[in-house]
Design a protein around this motif. Structure first.
Motif, mmCIF file in Angstrom:
data_model
loop_
_atom_site.group_PDB
_atom_site.id
_atom_site.type_symbol
_atom_site.label_atom_id
_atom_site.label_comp_id
_atom_site.label_asym_id
_atom_site.label_seq_id
_atom_site.Cartn_x
_atom_site.Cartn_y
_atom_site.Cartn_z
ATOM 1 N N HIS A 182 0.803 -1.229 0.000
ATOM 2 C CA HIS A 182 0.000 0.000 0.000
ATOM 3 C C HIS A 182 0.835 1.279 0.000
ATOM 4 O O HIS A 182 0.388 2.320 -0.492
ATOM 5 C CB HIS A 182 -1.003 0.001 1.167
ATOM 6 N N TYR A 227 -1.612 2.470 -7.709
ATOM 7 C CA TYR A 227 -2.707 1.926 -8.521
ATOM 8 C C TYR A 227 -2.316 1.902 -9.994
ATOM 9 O O TYR A 227 -2.526 0.894 -10.683
ATOM 10 C CB TYR A 227 -3.965 2.774 -8.329
ATOM 11 N N THR A 260 -7.766 -1.725 -4.115
ATOM 12 C CA THR A 260 -7.804 -1.666 -2.648
ATOM 13 C C THR A 260 -6.823 -0.620 -2.135
ATOM 14 O O THR A 260 -7.135 0.146 -1.214
ATOM 15 C CB THR A 260 -7.464 -3.048 -2.059
ATOM 16 N N ARG A 318 -7.901 3.066 -2.686
ATOM 17 C CA ARG A 318 -8.958 3.552 -1.813
ATOM 18 C C ARG A 318 -8.538 3.700 -0.350
ATOM 19 O O ARG A 318 -9.392 3.918 0.517
ATOM 20 C CB ARG A 318 -10.177 2.629 -1.943
ATOM 21 N N HIS A 319 -7.222 3.617 -0.063
ATOM 22 C CA HIS A 319 -6.798 3.881 1.315
ATOM 23 C C HIS A 319 -6.333 5.329 1.487
ATOM 24 O O HIS A 319 -5.885 5.714 2.556
ATOM 25 C CB HIS A 319 -5.719 2.879 1.757
ATOM 26 N N ASP A 327 -14.462 6.734 -5.029
ATOM 27 C CA ASP A 327 -13.303 5.960 -4.593
ATOM 28 C C ASP A 327 -13.230 5.704 -3.097
ATOM 29 O O ASP A 327 -12.183 5.307 -2.586
ATOM 30 C CB ASP A 327 -12.003 6.658 -5.048
ATOM 31 N N PRO A 381 -13.524 3.696 0.379
ATOM 32 C CA PRO A 381 -13.479 2.260 0.685
ATOM 33 C C PRO A 381 -14.875 1.718 0.956
ATOM 34 O O PRO A 381 -15.623 2.288 1.747
ATOM 35 C CB PRO A 381 -12.588 2.189 1.931
ATOM 36 N N GLU A 441 -12.310 -5.573 2.555
ATOM 37 C CA GLU A 441 -10.869 -5.498 2.293
ATOM 38 C C GLU A 441 -10.396 -4.046 2.241
ATOM 39 O O GLU A 441 -9.362 -3.695 2.820
ATOM 40 C CB GLU A 441 -10.540 -6.205 0.967
ATOM 41 N N GLU A 442 -11.165 -3.200 1.571
ATOM 42 C CA GLU A 442 -10.801 -1.791 1.456
ATOM 43 C C GLU A 442 -10.890 -1.072 2.794
ATOM 44 O O GLU A 442 -10.017 -0.273 3.153
ATOM 45 C CB GLU A 442 -11.696 -1.115 0.417
ATOM 46 N N TYR A 467 -7.676 0.527 4.907
ATOM 47 C CA TYR A 467 -7.750 1.941 5.271
ATOM 48 C C TYR A 467 -7.606 2.101 6.786
ATOM 49 O O TYR A 467 -6.783 2.880 7.276
ATOM 50 C CB TYR A 467 -9.088 2.516 4.800
#
Length: 217
Positions: free
Chosen positions: A62, A107, A120, A123-124, A134, A136, A140-141, A145
């Motif tokens: 991430h 991304y 994923t 979207r953090h 966008d 979360p 998972e998202e 986050y």
């Protein structure tokens, strides 16, 4: 949310090495992945469906482009004796992605080969909770986050402590101190709502979930 297009852990580490992610960022990412997977496992025990493999890989990657958010890259924290040609590579990346946040750049790099972790990761972004498109949405998202918001450097800390530290360090990303206050006043309450959703479901107190608690669970 199963997806076959996932890197292995070895491949994740290779990506981090390829982009010369500094050791302190790698350590942070490993703890974020650890916390996210722990929370996912507790939610799965309560009947939720979560792809822990996707979550772990997204956690590891991430912050692969986190250097884009630094005012100036601190090459002393990357690897010892970083060659000049490697510094030049980072400078080219910073030039190429200068209009992007580290989330959007990651991304862009990952989306073709690894679309699920790429999205994923996208979207953090801190302000994503205010973004209709966008923000979360999946477990998972949300867990990526939230977990990122609980890990200060390489230590799991209370949300309040982590947010205060992050706001102080990242004021420049909001444009001004005044704008930072406006943004955080909108976003922080939504993060606390996310925390409530997660922990009311798993039946734990968020303050109890520390590095030591996870290791001894």
């Amino acid at each position: 949310m199963k997806d076959c297009s996932l890197p292995t852990r070895k491949e994740c580490l290779a990506i981090l090495a390829e982009y010369h992610v500094p050791p302190h960022i790698v350590s942070h990412s490993q703890i974020v992945a650890k916390l996210a997977v722990f929370l996912a496992q507790r939610l799965i025990e309560k009947g939720e469906e979560i792809d822990t493999e996707l979550l772990e890989k997204a956690g590891l990657l991430h912050d692969m482009m986190r250097v884009l958010d630094f005012k100036q890259p601190d090459y002393s924290r990357f690897v010892r004796n970083l060659p000049e040609q490697e510094k030049a590579k980072w400078q080219r990346l910073r030039a190429k992605y200068k209009t992007m946040t580290h989330e959007d750049a990651a991304y862009d790099i990952l989306k073709d080969k690894y679309p699920a972790p790429a999205l994923t990761i996208k979207r953090h972004r801190y302000m994503a909770l205010l973004d209709e498109k966008d923000r979360p949405d999946t477990w998972e998202e949300k867990l990526l986050y939230y977990s990122d918001m609980r890990v200060m450097h390489d230590k799991i800390v209370p949300l309040k402590q982590r947010l205060a530290e992050g706001h102080k360090r990242n004021i420049h990303m909001h444009g001004s101190a005044a704008q930072s206050k406006i943004n955080t006043a909108k976003v922080d309450p939504l993060i606390y709502e996310m925390e409530k959703e997660i922990f009311e479901t798993i039946g734990l107190d968020p303050l109890d979930v520390t590095d030591e608690f996870i290791d001894s669970y």
